[in-house]
Design a protein around this motif. Structure first.
Motif, mmCIF file in Angstrom:
data_model
loop_
_atom_site.group_PDB
_atom_site.id
_atom_site.type_symbol
_atom_site.label_atom_id
_atom_site.label_comp_id
_atom_site.label_asym_id
_atom_site.label_seq_id
_atom_site.Cartn_x
_atom_site.Cartn_y
_atom_site.Cartn_z
ATOM 1 N N ARG A 1 0.831 -1.213 0.000
ATOM 2 C CA ARG A 1 0.000 0.000 0.000
ATOM 3 C C ARG A 1 0.860 1.256 0.000
ATOM 4 O O ARG A 1 0.468 2.280 -0.565
ATOM 5 C CB ARG A 1 -0.928 -0.043 1.207
ATOM 6 N N ARG A 2 1.999 1.183 0.635
ATOM 7 C CA ARG A 2 2.916 2.339 0.607
ATOM 8 C C ARG A 2 3.404 2.587 -0.817
ATOM 9 O O ARG A 2 3.478 3.740 -1.266
ATOM 10 C CB ARG A 2 4.096 2.088 1.537
ATOM 11 N N LYS A 3 3.721 1.538 -1.535
ATOM 12 C CA LYS A 3 4.142 1.684 -2.941
ATOM 13 C C LYS A 3 3.014 2.285 -3.772
ATOM 14 O O LYS A 3 3.249 3.131 -4.649
ATOM 15 C CB LYS A 3 4.557 0.332 -3.519
ATOM 16 N N ALA A 4 1.782 1.831 -3.509
ATOM 17 C CA ALA A 4 0.641 2.380 -4.243
ATOM 18 C C ALA A 4 0.473 3.866 -3.953
ATOM 19 O O ALA A 4 0.188 4.666 -4.867
ATOM 20 C CB ALA A 4 -0.627 1.618 -3.865
ATOM 21 N N LEU A 5 0.636 4.256 -2.688
ATOM 22 C CA LEU A 5 0.547 5.673 -2.331
ATOM 23 C C LEU A 5 1.595 6.498 -3.067
ATOM 24 O O LEU A 5 1.285 7.558 -3.646
ATOM 25 C CB LEU A 5 0.746 5.838 -0.824
#
Length: 524
Positions: free
Chosen positions: A81-85
């Motif tokens: 999710r951090r990568k997606a953000l």
């Protein structure tokens, strides 16, 4: 309270920083849905965009946002999710920077779609990061903050853009996007932990494609309907095709072992009530913002800043109501404050249908205050109903559906209410003595009629008021239907008391066995 969760403990500080950064990222993409509305008159004059173009400039963002939320959320779950953000904020900021330099409505529509792609990566990652990071005892309160930002972010974006337009052009709205995205990106790099679901199945690419095609066909046909005619074969065929593809999506997902979105989830009444309520709430909300910003500037003659500050009564009511709602839910259960909020939204739309060309501001302010209070009361229970209705293993699905409901509701609200406004405006604008070229320009948008001036502008304002009343009446009906649906679906006292206890106590998801909809089995 353990020392690790005490207010001043390192863990509590980390939680607050995560909440701050994720809400900044959320506010950035939510604000972009509405902030450009305040710039529509100037944008229409500079780019010569028609009323249909204006609908597309606003809705291209919402449509891309809504269409890609499910696959984008699934990608975040799989790869982090951090990568997606980070990826979403980079796409959003880059697209905003490119939009600063365009002069073509068509190019601007395309770039707004690019921003929507970035936003689709950002939004589901924010809520799922919160639900996976915060302990159960703090999750309900964190979700209430998230819901308040999701609702008030649009209003804050309108106010910020209105302030910028006092000194600069509509391009400053995109510079604001760049600055906020950069700040959120730095905060994500520094404070947000990575989280992902292990052993995720293959992405449902076919389901994603069907959902995108169906939504695009449906919204495209609705937006183009006033220009083509609601009875035109292309309009009816496009709407029918979109609905047919969406029906095929549902049937396809029912047969998948690992669907993008399992339709069986909607057998859970709390989940269904939350999804339907949020869809209709934001249908009303974003459709209203699209209509009202043009009314304030082109009919009342307000400046961009005055129009933006006119929305303050809504924000003043929305944020306190949203923060108060968890206490009301803990005491009365979901049903009472939630239904009351939707009734207040419907009543607010009813008040605003009485507004005319020379109405005193207190009438507008009263409607806005009531609308803000209603949205604040209804948003948190609806969001919590979705997240609490699913076990931890399905929290990412709940986050995605919550976000999809918001963006789909917003996209359809702008499309439907904007199209109703446009169609009514065209039908009520009679210019028998004006040259054909002048009449054609005036019918394209109120901004064009306003630029022509004289009797044409005066008749344009009257026609716009007629269209606005019809559009807001549609919002009144939509909110009333949502209130009836929620009151019906949430009528079980036993279930209400269980969920009220969760909201007031742990606030965490119910157990897997207690709420798993029939047919899900062990599916993740």
């Amino acid at each position: 309270m353990s020392s690790s969760t005490a207010p001043g403990s390192p863990q509590a500080i980390r939680h607050r920083l995560v909440l701050l950064v994720t809400c900044l990222a959320l506010g950035t993409v939510v604000a972009a849905m509405a902030s450009l509305n305040v710039a529509l008159p100037g944008l229409a004059r500079d780019t010569r965009a028609s009323q249909t173009d204006l609908s597309w400039i606003i809705d291209a963002y919402s449509l891309a946002f809504a269409s890609l939320l499910l696959p984008a959320g699934a990608l975040g779950d799989r790869f982090g999710r951090r990568k997606a953000l980070l990826a979403g904020l980079a796409v959003f900021g880059g697209g905003s920077a490119a939009a600063v330099f365009t002069t073509s409505p068509a190019v601007l529509i395309g770039l707004r779609g690019v921003l929507g792609v970035g936003a689709a990566l950002v939004m589901p990652a924010t809520l799922s990061t919160i639900t996976s990071t915060f302990p159960s005892a703090q999750r309900a309160r964190a979700v209430s903050v998230w819901a308040a930002v999701a609702g008030a972010g649009a209003l804050l974006g309108v106010l910020a853009t209105g302030t910028l337009l006092e000194q600069w052009t509509w391009r400053s709205a995109f510079w604001l996007n760049v600055a906020l995205a950069a700040l959120a990106l730095v905060g994500t790099l520094r404070f947000v932990p990575e989280s992902a679901e292990a052993d995720q199945p293959r992405l449902d690419a076919t389901g994603a494609l069907l959902s995108v095609i169906g939504l695009v066909a449906l919204v495209y046909s609705i937006i183009e309907a006033p220009a083509r005619g609601w009875g035109d074969p292309a309009t009816l065929g496009g709407i029918g095709f979109g609905l047919l593809v969406l029906a095929a999506f549902v049937l396809f997902e029912l047969r998948r072992r690992h669907p993008l979105l399992d339709p069986r989830l909607f057998r859970n009444r709390h989940f269904a009530a939350g999804s339907l309520s949020i869809t209709l709430q934001f249908f009303v909300f974003f459709g209203f913002i699209f209509v009202m910003m043009q009314y304030l500037q082109l009919v009342r003659g307000d400046s961009a800043l005055t129009a933006a500050t006119s929305m303050i009564p809504m924000a003043l009511a929305m944020m306190p109501a949203s923060r108060l709602t968890p206490r009301l839910v803990a005491r009365f259960g979901f049903r009472a404050p939630w239904t009351l909020g939707l009734v207040a939204v419907s009543a607010a739309m009813g008040v605003l249908t009485q507004v005319g060309t020379s109405s005193p501001y207190w009438v507008i302010g009263a409607g806005l205050f009531l609308l803000g209070a209603g949205m604040g009361l209804a948003m948190t229970p609806a969001t919590t109903a979705i997240t609490d209705a699913l076990p931890r293993s399905l929290q990412s699905v709940g986050s995605a559906v919550n976000d999809l409901s918001r963006e789909l509701g917003g996209a359809l609200g702008i499309a439907v209410l904007g199209s109703v406004l446009n169609a009514s405006y065209r039908s009520h604008l009679h210019l028998p003595h004006a040259p054909e070229a002048v009449a054609r320009a005036a019918r394209s948008s109120l901004a064009a009629a306003h630029a022509i001036g004289g009797p044409v502008a005066e008749q344009g304002r009257g026609a716009f008021i007629d269209g606005m009343h019809t559009a807001l009446l549609g919002g009144t009906v939509a909110a009333a239907l949502a209130a009836v649906a929620v009151a019906t679906l949430m009528r079980s006292p036993r279930h209400l008391s269980q969920h009220a206890a969760q909201a007031g106590g742990e606030g965490g998801p119910a157990t897997d066995s207690a709420i798993r909809p029939a047919g899900l089995g062990s599916r993740r």
